[in-house]
Structures are given as C-alpha cells and as structure tokens.
Motif scaffolding. Sequence first.
Motif, PDB file in Angstrom:
ATOM      1  N   LEU A 130       0.823  -1.201   0.000  1.00 28.31           N
ATOM      2  CA  LEU A 130       0.000   0.000   0.000  1.00 28.31           C
ATOM      3  C   LEU A 130       0.861   1.256   0.000  1.00 28.31           C
ATOM      4  CD1 LEU A 130      -2.725  -1.005   2.624  1.00 28.31           C
ATOM      5  CD2 LEU A 130      -2.841  -1.176   0.143  1.00 28.31           C
ATOM      6  N   PRO A 131       0.458   2.278  -0.746  1.00 30.15           N
ATOM      7  CA  PRO A 131       1.248   3.524  -0.781  1.00 30.15           C
ATOM      8  C   PRO A 131       1.001   4.377   0.451  1.00 30.15           C
ATOM      9  CG  PRO A 131      -0.713   3.749  -2.144  1.00 30.15           C
ATOM     10  CD  PRO A 131      -0.706   2.327  -1.651  1.00 30.15           C
ATOM     11  N   LEU A 132       1.951   5.231   0.765  1.00 28.63           N
ATOM     12  CA  LEU A 132       1.783   6.223   1.830  1.00 28.63           C
ATOM     13  C   LEU A 132       0.897   7.355   1.326  1.00 28.63           C
ATOM     14  CD1 LEU A 132       5.333   6.806   3.349  1.00 28.63           C
ATOM     15  CD2 LEU A 132       3.286   6.311   4.657  1.00 28.63           C
ATOM     16  N   ASP A 133       0.019   7.858   2.188  1.00 26.00           N
ATOM     17  CA  ASP A 133      -0.695   9.062   1.765  1.00 26.00           C
ATOM     18  C   ASP A 133       0.235  10.260   1.976  1.00 26.00           C
ATOM     19  OD1 ASP A 133      -0.807   9.901   4.421  1.00 26.00           O
ATOM     20  OD2 ASP A 133      -2.980  10.099   4.468  1.00 26.00           O
ATOM     21  N   GLN A 134      -0.135  11.408   1.421  1.00 26.41           N
ATOM     22  CA  GLN A 134       0.774  12.557   1.395  1.00 26.41           C
ATOM     23  C   GLN A 134       1.147  13.045   2.788  1.00 26.41           C
ATOM     24  OE1 GLN A 134      -1.093  15.524  -1.091  1.00 26.41           O
ATOM     25  NE2 GLN A 134      -0.442  14.520  -2.984  1.00 26.41           N
ATOM     26  N   THR A 135       0.159  13.065   3.694  1.00 27.60           N
ATOM     27  CA  THR A 135       0.443  13.549   5.047  1.00 27.60           C
ATOM     28  C   THR A 135       1.418  12.631   5.768  1.00 27.60           C
ATOM     29  OG1 THR A 135      -1.765  14.527   5.191  1.00 27.60           O
ATOM     30  CG2 THR A 135      -0.580  14.186   7.251  1.00 27.60           C
ATOM     31  N   ALA A 136       1.187  11.323   5.684  1.00 29.33           N
ATOM     32  CA  ALA A 136       2.071  10.365   6.340  1.00 29.33           C
ATOM     33  C   ALA A 136       3.477  10.430   5.755  1.00 29.33           C
ATOM     34  CB  ALA A 136       1.507   8.955   6.203  1.00 29.33           C
TER      35      ALA A 136
END
Length: 307
Positions: A4-10
């Motif tokens: 799963l990709p990281l979201d921008q905030t994380a």
Amino acid sequence: MIDLPLDQTAERVLDEVTGSDRSVLVEHLWTRLRTEPTGMVAELVSRIDLPTSPTSIDRTVLLERAGREAELYGDVTVRCEYLPLGWLRALSDTDTGRGLATAREKFQLLRADWALAQYERLTPPPSTGDSDRPVVVLVAGVPGTGKSTVAERLGRVVNAPVFSMDWQLGAVVGFGVLRPDNRSPMAELMMTSAVARQLSLGMSAIIDATGHTRAQRIQWRSITERMGGRFVGVECVCSDEKAQRSRLEARSRGIPCWPDTVSWEHVQHMKKLWEPWEESHLLLDSAANSPEENLRRVLDLVEGAGQ
C-alpha cells in the motif's frame, strides 16, 4: 500482502523524522504526530501507551508493519493513524509491544466516534407536526431479560422495523470482518445507520440491543432528537436469576450465522459492564410481569411520548 502507498500527510511526517540512515526516530515521530491536525492520529497517540524503546526503527520495516495494519482495516493507503499501530506490531514479540490489541480497540472506538459524529450532522426531515413525529424505542438489557420479546411484539403492534444487534452482526460473520477490537463499535454504527435512515424518512424504529453503556444510550437519544424524533428508553431486567438462566439454556433464536444463545458467564460479565441508566426511562421486570403486561406498559409510554 498488498504494497500500500503512503498518503501525502504520512509521507511528509515520516520525512521529517527519518534520519540519514533511513531509520525513523521514534520519540520524534510521536511528538510530531501529537501535533498533526488532520485525521485522528493526534487523539490516538494521546490515548495509547507507546514505547519509545528501541529509539529507532528502519523506515522500511515500519512501513511494512503499518501497511499490514492498513490492510487489516481495509484501507487503500497508509495514513498517519497506522504508523503507531505499525510500531506496536513491529514490537509484538516483545514485552514493550503487548499493547497492540488495546491500541487497536482504541483506534476502532475513535473511528466509530468519527463516523457517529457524521450522523449527528444529518439534516432532519421537514416537520409535519408533533403527532406525526417518529418514535425510536430502545429496548435494552443483558441477555435473558426478555428484551427481544418486548421489542419484537412492539414492532408487530406499531408496525415499525426492529433492528437487532445480533442480527446485524450475524450478517457480516461470513465475511471474516469481526474481531475483538471492532465488534462493538461496528455493531453500534450499523444500528445507528439503520435508525438514522428511518428517521430521515420520518419513520419510527425499534432498537433491540444490550445498550449497556451510558454513552451508547445518549448517542441514540441525541440522534433521534436531532432528527426530529421522540426517544423512549426501556430497560429490561429479570429479578429471578434461576428463570433467566433457564431461558438462556433453552432458547434457540434462529439467527443466521449467529449463536443460538450465550453462556451464563457471559451474562454475569455483561452485568458488570452495565452502566446505570440515570436518564428517564421505563424499567420492566420480566420475572414480575407477563410479556403482555410489559408490552402494554411500553405502548402506554410510546403513545404518550409526545405529551
């Protein structure tokens, strides 16, 4: 496992606390997450006991563990909320990582609180006068007190749907989604959703649930009144424990994919969890009154609820 990709905030948060050796400085990560204004991570970090030792973790390892947590909850990205859970998962084989189960429970409660808040903001339907206001009746009590009997008889008489927590949970058993950390929050949310939909249509509903916490009862009352309805609370008890236990051992409810009954030990456990019902409500003793008498008392209260 899905990567799963990281979201921008994380991703931004991790970049701020990752050292030149690609390791994440744990104490700095918790400090940073406590100030994060988006999502629910700041509240989550404040509620759980997060070990700061070891003082760092390889970024790849943390992301892999956090990704497993995100996958567990059916998410499509690794958000900040999964980073502390991923850390505890990485430590799950050590003494310092034994808080993972508790952290998951608190995370699920936070998710439920967030979702329930959305229902509090629903727009009530146009009012058609007090006499036509929908009524939500919560019939609550520990197993074996006769609450389902009251709820089902009431539903037939007033022609309103009866939403049972056990029927709701039985419907999702086959999908493998129920776990100790999400069972209660999921059940509460499904019941709230069903009742809120009825209210949005200007229609009445009956809740057949344990309703053992004060917060749960207040939540259903609040949503009912917010949506222009009238709330009636009914607490079912059984003063004859021998009779109550006999009912439990003999009953077969026929709920698909759900147990026919529960153990007496479970009943004793639920009694300990029961929080006093301090708000105005009707108390019914199934050992002292017949089902017909109890139904009549509830009907009297429902019919006079708007007065």
